[in-house]
Design an enzyme around this catalytic site. Structure first.
Site, short mmCIF file in Angstrom:
data_model
loop_
_atom_site.label_atom_id
_atom_site.label_comp_id
_atom_site.label_asym_id
_atom_site.label_seq_id
_atom_site.Cartn_x
_atom_site.Cartn_y
_atom_site.Cartn_z
N ARG A 108 46.19 21.22 47.85
CA ARG A 108 47.34 21.75 47.11
C ARG A 108 48.38 22.40 48.01
O ARG A 108 49.14 23.27 47.56
CB ARG A 108 46.88 22.71 46.02
CG ARG A 108 46.00 22.04 44.98
CD ARG A 108 45.59 22.98 43.88
NE ARG A 108 44.71 22.31 42.93
CZ ARG A 108 44.11 22.93 41.92
NH1 ARG A 108 44.29 24.23 41.72
NH2 ARG A 108 43.33 22.25 41.10
N LYS A 130 62.56 16.37 51.46
CA LYS A 130 62.05 15.18 50.78
C LYS A 130 60.89 14.60 51.58
O LYS A 130 61.03 14.32 52.77
CB LYS A 130 63.14 14.12 50.63
CG LYS A 130 64.10 14.36 49.48
CD LYS A 130 64.99 13.15 49.32
CE LYS A 130 65.92 13.29 48.13
NZ LYS A 130 66.77 12.08 47.97
N GLU A 224 67.64 17.53 43.65
CA GLU A 224 68.35 16.28 43.39
C GLU A 224 68.60 16.04 41.91
O GLU A 224 68.22 15.01 41.35
CB GLU A 224 67.58 15.10 44.02
CG GLU A 224 68.47 13.88 44.20
CD GLU A 224 67.80 12.74 44.95
OE1 GLU A 224 68.50 11.96 45.58
OE2 GLU A 224 66.56 12.64 44.88
N ARG A 228 73.02 16.32 45.19
CA ARG A 228 72.28 15.78 46.32
C ARG A 228 72.31 14.26 46.36
O ARG A 228 72.07 13.66 47.42
CB ARG A 228 70.84 16.30 46.29
CG ARG A 228 70.05 15.90 47.54
CD ARG A 228 68.75 16.66 47.69
NE ARG A 228 68.07 16.25 48.91
CZ ARG A 228 67.03 16.89 49.45
NH1 ARG A 228 66.56 17.98 48.88
NH2 ARG A 228 66.49 16.45 50.56
N ASN A 232 72.73 9.81 49.14
CA ASN A 232 72.24 8.44 49.01
C ASN A 232 73.35 7.41 49.24
O ASN A 232 73.14 6.21 49.01
CB ASN A 232 71.63 8.23 47.62
CG ASN A 232 70.32 8.96 47.46
OD1 ASN A 232 69.50 8.99 48.35
ND2 ASN A 232 70.15 9.59 46.30
#
Length: 338
Positions: A108, A130, A224, A228, A232
């Site tokens: 975890r 990310k 995101e 954000r 991309n």
């Protein structure tokens, strides 16, 4: 040496620019360290990691998957790793993505950090929290957002890169300039040779300024939900190209940026001269710009994680240094391109 800090909801990350990998242990607070790396990095930089426990993963995008993550889990189990351990990803974007995902999900959550060894990883893959892997070859469908404790960017490591890897990293630098920093874009136009020769002052500037663009966006929208998605730019089409061709990530993103700029022009958002300016800069850095046949892209675009029903949210340009999130019909994405 400069330090940029990202304080997010998932943790705080110090991005250390210009420090040496030889000082890695000083960033780990005397914790037990397990390094995740690949064969190439271990061969070139392994002497700097002497005395650290090490897990080696396979090379290439085909190893950025749950099979690799499971192998890491089993190795951590064998090593009797617990929450007092820090995992460090030393390598390019694939190593950083896999390390961050494995560390975030084992027991975890272990603490982790990165030593990105490629330009692409220093300006993008290691920054922002990310962490994820591919599923059936589709990019980053399994993942989460969690900040590393630190990213140590040793510019000397860039000198060991093959030219193609340096060029691929420049795709992400150009992306950041295109969406958020016209001054950086102009600097790149005027300093192509200095950057490609790894002139120290130029590299320090473009890495710093590129990361600042990304941090400015991530601080507004770490998880995101909207803003954000600007990061991309070039990636929706780029990921489809990467899936359907043999292009490297940076090469595919370069083509994706040209395609997205053309889409921006087709939708009346961007002047053609600015799209040409972007394409010319990409060519100057030796990156491809030719868009593949549209039939090969559509299926991959339909698997993109930003899709909702028959629409997809894409980052398009309104000018150099100015991006906007736009929702587009899936069919229109390809039809307006080709």
């Amino acid at each position: 040496m400069r330090v940029l800090t990202l304080n997010g909801t998932t943790g705080s990350c110090d991005i250390v620019l210009g420090d040496s990998i030889e000082n890695l242990k000083s960033h780990c607070e005397n914790q037990r360290i397990v390094v995740v790396t690949d064969e190439n990095v271990r061969r070139v930089h392994g002497d700097k990691l002497d005395g650290m426990e090490m897990i080696e993963i396979g090379l290439g995008e085909e190893n950025k998957n749950l099979v690799t993550v499971e192998k890491i889990y089993k190795k951590l189990l064998d090593l009797e790793i617990d929450k007092s351990t820090m995992m460090i990803g030393v390598g390019g974007g694939i190593v950083c993505d896999v390390t961050g995902f494995a560390a975030s999900t084992y027991v975890r959550g272990l603490q982790f950090g990165f030593v990105p060894t490629t330009l692409l990883a220093q300006v993008d893959a290691s920054i922002g929290g990310k962490n994820g892997v591919n599923l059936e070859g589709y990019k980053n469908l399994v993942g989460l957002i969690r900040q590393p404790r630190f990213c140590l960017c040793d510019f000397e490591m860039l000198k060991t890169l093959p030219p193609v890897e340096l060029r691929c990293g420049m795709a992400e630098v150009i992306k950041h300039a295109a969406i958020g920093d016209e001054a950086l874009f102009s600097y790149l136009e005027a300093n192509v040779e200095k950057v490609l020769s790894l002139h120290r002052t130029s590299i320090e500037k473009i890495v710093h300024d590129s990361i600042v663009v990304k941090l400015t966006i991530v601080k507004k929208d770490e998880l995101e939900k909207g803003e954000r998605m600007k990061l991309n730019f070039g990636h929706t089409i780029g990921h489809a190209i990467e899936k359907t061709t043999q292009k490297k990530h940076g090469e595919a993103v370069a083509i994706g940026m040209v395609a997205s700029a053309n889409l921006s022009v087709a939708r009346g958002m961007l002047q053609k001269k600015d799209a040409e300016r972007l394409e010319n800069l990409i060519k100057q850095f030796g990156l491809p710009t030719t868009i593949p046949a549209k039939d090969s892209l559509m299926e991959a675009i339909r698997k993109d994680k930003k899709k909702s029903g028959q629409k997809i949210k894409m980052a398009l340009l309104e000018g150099i240094g100015k991006a906007k999130i736009t929702e587009i019909e899936l069919e229109a994405v390809v039809n307006d391109l080709c």
